[in-house]
Motif scaffolding. Structure first.
Motif, PDB file in Angstrom:
ATOM      1  N   ARG A 200       0.838  -1.200   0.000  1.00 23.81           N
ATOM      2  CA  ARG A 200       0.000   0.000   0.000  1.00 23.81           C
ATOM      3  C   ARG A 200       0.874   1.251   0.000  1.00 23.81           C
ATOM      4  O   ARG A 200       1.857   1.321   0.742  1.00 23.81           O
ATOM      5  N   LEU A 201       0.503   2.195  -0.818  1.00 24.59           N
ATOM      6  CA  LEU A 201       1.239   3.457  -0.897  1.00 24.59           C
ATOM      7  C   LEU A 201       0.706   4.400   0.182  1.00 24.59           C
ATOM      8  O   LEU A 201      -0.042   5.336  -0.080  1.00 24.59           O
ATOM      9  N   ALA A 226      -1.223   0.587  -4.555  1.00 28.38           N
ATOM     10  CA  ALA A 226      -2.097   1.753  -4.648  1.00 28.38           C
ATOM     11  C   ALA A 226      -2.266   2.336  -3.258  1.00 28.38           C
ATOM     12  O   ALA A 226      -1.995   1.675  -2.253  1.00 28.38           O
ATOM     13  N   GLY A 227      -2.700   3.589  -3.203  1.00 26.93           N
ATOM     14  CA  GLY A 227      -2.918   4.222  -1.917  1.00 26.93           C
ATOM     15  C   GLY A 227      -2.885   5.729  -2.015  1.00 26.93           C
ATOM     16  O   GLY A 227      -2.733   6.309  -3.097  1.00 26.93           O
ATOM     17  N   SER A 228      -3.002   6.374  -0.866  1.00 26.58           N
ATOM     18  CA  SER A 228      -3.129   7.830  -0.833  1.00 26.58           C
ATOM     19  C   SER A 228      -1.856   8.550  -1.260  1.00 26.58           C
ATOM     20  O   SER A 228      -1.906   9.736  -1.618  1.00 26.58           O
ATOM     21  N   LEU A 229      -0.703   7.880  -1.222  1.00 25.67           N
ATOM     22  CA  LEU A 229       0.554   8.523  -1.621  1.00 25.67           C
ATOM     23  C   LEU A 229       0.900   8.288  -3.089  1.00 25.67           C
ATOM     24  O   LEU A 229       2.009   8.612  -3.526  1.00 25.67           O
ATOM     25  N   ARG A 230      -0.033   7.782  -3.852  1.00 29.26           N
ATOM     26  CA  ARG A 230       0.232   7.609  -5.280  1.00 29.26           C
ATOM     27  C   ARG A 230       0.619   8.937  -5.945  1.00 29.26           C
ATOM     28  O   ARG A 230       1.540   8.963  -6.779  1.00 29.26           O
ATOM     29  N   PRO A 231      -0.053  10.068  -5.634  1.00 30.69           N
ATOM     30  CA  PRO A 231       0.385  11.340  -6.240  1.00 30.69           C
ATOM     31  C   PRO A 231       1.850  11.672  -5.944  1.00 30.69           C
ATOM     32  O   PRO A 231       2.538  12.244  -6.796  1.00 30.69           O
ATOM     33  N   LEU A 232       2.343  11.330  -4.760  1.00 27.56           N
ATOM     34  CA  LEU A 232       3.744  11.580  -4.425  1.00 27.56           C
ATOM     35  C   LEU A 232       4.665  10.758  -5.328  1.00 27.56           C
ATOM     36  O   LEU A 232       5.686  11.264  -5.815  1.00 27.56           O
ATOM     37  N   VAL A 233       4.304   9.501  -5.566  1.00 27.31           N
ATOM     38  CA  VAL A 233       5.108   8.647  -6.443  1.00 27.31           C
ATOM     39  C   VAL A 233       5.038   9.153  -7.882  1.00 27.31           C
ATOM     40  O   VAL A 233       6.049   9.173  -8.601  1.00 27.31           O
ATOM     41  N   ILE A 246       5.452   3.066 -11.660  1.00 24.97           N
ATOM     42  CA  ILE A 246       4.395   2.622 -10.756  1.00 24.97           C
ATOM     43  C   ILE A 246       3.444   1.722 -11.529  1.00 24.97           C
ATOM     44  O   ILE A 246       3.061   2.019 -12.666  1.00 24.97           O
ATOM     45  N   HIS A 247       3.074   0.609 -10.904  1.00 28.21           N
ATOM     46  CA  HIS A 247       2.142  -0.347 -11.498  1.00 28.21           C
ATOM     47  C   HIS A 247       0.983  -0.562 -10.529  1.00 28.21           C
ATOM     48  O   HIS A 247       1.165  -0.503  -9.303  1.00 28.21           O
ATOM     49  N   PRO A 248      -0.199  -0.842 -11.039  1.00 30.94           N
ATOM     50  CA  PRO A 248      -1.309  -1.182 -10.142  1.00 30.94           C
ATOM     51  C   PRO A 248      -1.080  -2.551  -9.510  1.00 30.94           C
ATOM     52  O   PRO A 248      -0.139  -3.271  -9.847  1.00 30.94           O
ATOM     53  N   TRP A 249      -1.974  -2.899  -8.598  1.00 38.46           N
ATOM     54  CA  TRP A 249      -1.886  -4.209  -7.951  1.00 38.46           C
ATOM     55  C   TRP A 249      -1.881  -5.315  -8.995  1.00 38.46           C
ATOM     56  O   TRP A 249      -2.570  -5.233 -10.012  1.00 38.46           O
TER      57      TRP A 249
END
Length: 412
Positions: A200-201, A226-233, A246-249
């Motif tokens: 989880r991000l 995936a997670g709330s820090l995806r924008p940071l990545v 970055i890849h989805p689950w």
């Protein structure tokens, strides 16, 4: 032996490999009752039912789902789970903490219908947390009814004892399917050193620390999750084009391919306090196991993790650990692996050996079945003598859990 298992929550797919390992054992039939599961879980459970004729599953209605409350402890079955086995089970295993509402529901249902059938319980909590009412009451009642506990780490066993669980217990870790997660050949020509992250991000997974460490040594980093820090990545990917991806689950059938392309798997978790049950109750969140570490080791990928929670216990001597939150020390660990291919190969071999020795689902299923068989033999004898005609021991009568604990301590 007929085993009935109950489970709730979106991460039920993490258990399908155990269900497969149990169903693959001669003489074992599995009935699973699940609620509030993800679509991935539904697909995986359907595949298991097609693969094993001795595996049956029922996805039943639920109340107070995990998405509504933010925690699996609040999930409620909407129906009596004991209705679903076609024949009485020899043992009931509950995948859920002692404080979960669904755990107590399952215990009450099964005790009413089959008062003498042994009940075993999964346990992963590695911090002694005093929950608000009514959860402490549920915990205490659960502990009185469970015949054997399966904590996943020594720390989880310590928490059980600290919370006054009096019965028998065996440390049984989370595992990996070594037929699926195994080393795979991947092309290496022209490929830059790549650090991988799967999970989880979120802040407690140390995502920002990994980004800083990777940038400081100019290596590539691949995120799966995936997670709330995806924008940071995504921002980091724009700043370092081609070096941050970055890849989805991905499901566990495809994850080994990704893990095999990584030069090292990092789990840089940090401890945080969450307030997703009641806003005025802070619950420390500390890594309870780190399943992806075992999956990476099974693929021959070296691992690096922080020293938070159970990560050092899982890694052992097969990888590197560093002080949680110290991204510069994380960078040093990654640099050591990058600069010494021979040493990286030695870590890979150590990880493979550790998985084979401790974390194979097949071996874990064997250990659990051995406990269940012993409980079943004892319960059959007690039913024949009339000792288990009630759902709770009479005053002065030793509990089944105490009897089994005495037998185990005596080495019988």
């Amino acid at each position: 032996m007929h085993v009935m298992i109950t489970v709730v929550g979106a991460r039920t797919e993490h258990w399908t490999e155990l269900f497969a390992a149990l169903s693959d054992r001669p003489g074992v039939a599995v009935t699973l009752v699940a609620a509030d599961v993800s679509e991935v879980s539904r697909v995986e459970l359907g595949r298991l039912a097609e693969r094993f004729s001795n595996f049956r599953h029922h996805i039943v209605p639920h109340l107070l789902g995990e998405k509504r409350t933010g925690h699996m402890a609040s999930v409620l079955f909407r129906t009596d789970v004991s209705r679903y086995p076609l024949c009485p089970p020899d043992v009931v295993h509950i995948i859920g903490e002692a404080s979960y509402l669904s755990t107590w529901q399952a215990i009450r249902s099964c005790r009413r219908r089959w008062p003498g059938v042994p009940i075993t319980l999964y346990a992963a909590q590695n911090i002694v947390i005093r929950f608000p009412m009514p959860f402490p009451t549920i915990e205490r009642r659960t502990y009185r009814q469970v015949d054997h506990a399966f904590p996943i780490t020594p720390a989880a066993l310590y928490v059980l004892r600290a919370k006054t669980y009096p019965g028998a217990a065996s440390v049984v870790p989370l595992g990996v399917d070594t037929e699926v997660f195994r080393p795979r050949r991947v092309p290496v020509d022209g490929r830059r050193f790549t650090v991988g992250f799967v999970g989880r991000l979120e802040a407690h997974k140390g995502v920002s620390d990994l980004l800083r460490a990777a940038e400081s040594i100019d290596c590539d980093v691949t995120f799966i999750g995936a997670g709330s820090l995806r924008p940071l990545v995504e921002q980091a990917a724009r700043q370092r084009p081609g070096k941050v991806t970055i890849h989805p689950w991905v499901d566990h059938h495809h994850l080994p391919d990704h893990l095999s392309r990584m030069d090292v798997l990092a789990l840089p978790s940090v401890e945080v306090v969450q307030r997703n049950v009641l806003p005025w109750v802070g619950i420390p969140l500390r890594e309870q196991f780190g399943r992806v570490l075992v999956e990476a080791m099974a693929c021959g990928t070296p691992v690096v993790g922080s020293d938070v929670g159970e990560i050092p216990h899982v890694i052992g001597s097969a990888g590197l650990t560093y002080p949680a939150g110290d991204w510069s020390m994380l960078a040093d660990c990654l640099t050591r692996i990058r600069n010494d291919p021979g040493w990286a190969a030695a870590l890979s071999a150590s990880g493979l050996a550790r998985v084979a020795d401790l974390f194979s689902w097949a071996r874990i299923a064997e250990a659990m079945c051995a406990v269940w068989s012993g409980l079943g033999d004892r319960a059959s004898g007690d039913r024949a003598s009339g000792e288990l005609s009630e759902s709770a021991p009479r005053p002065g009568q030793p509990s089944l859990a105490a009897s089994v604990a005495h037998r185990l301590e005596a080495g019988s």
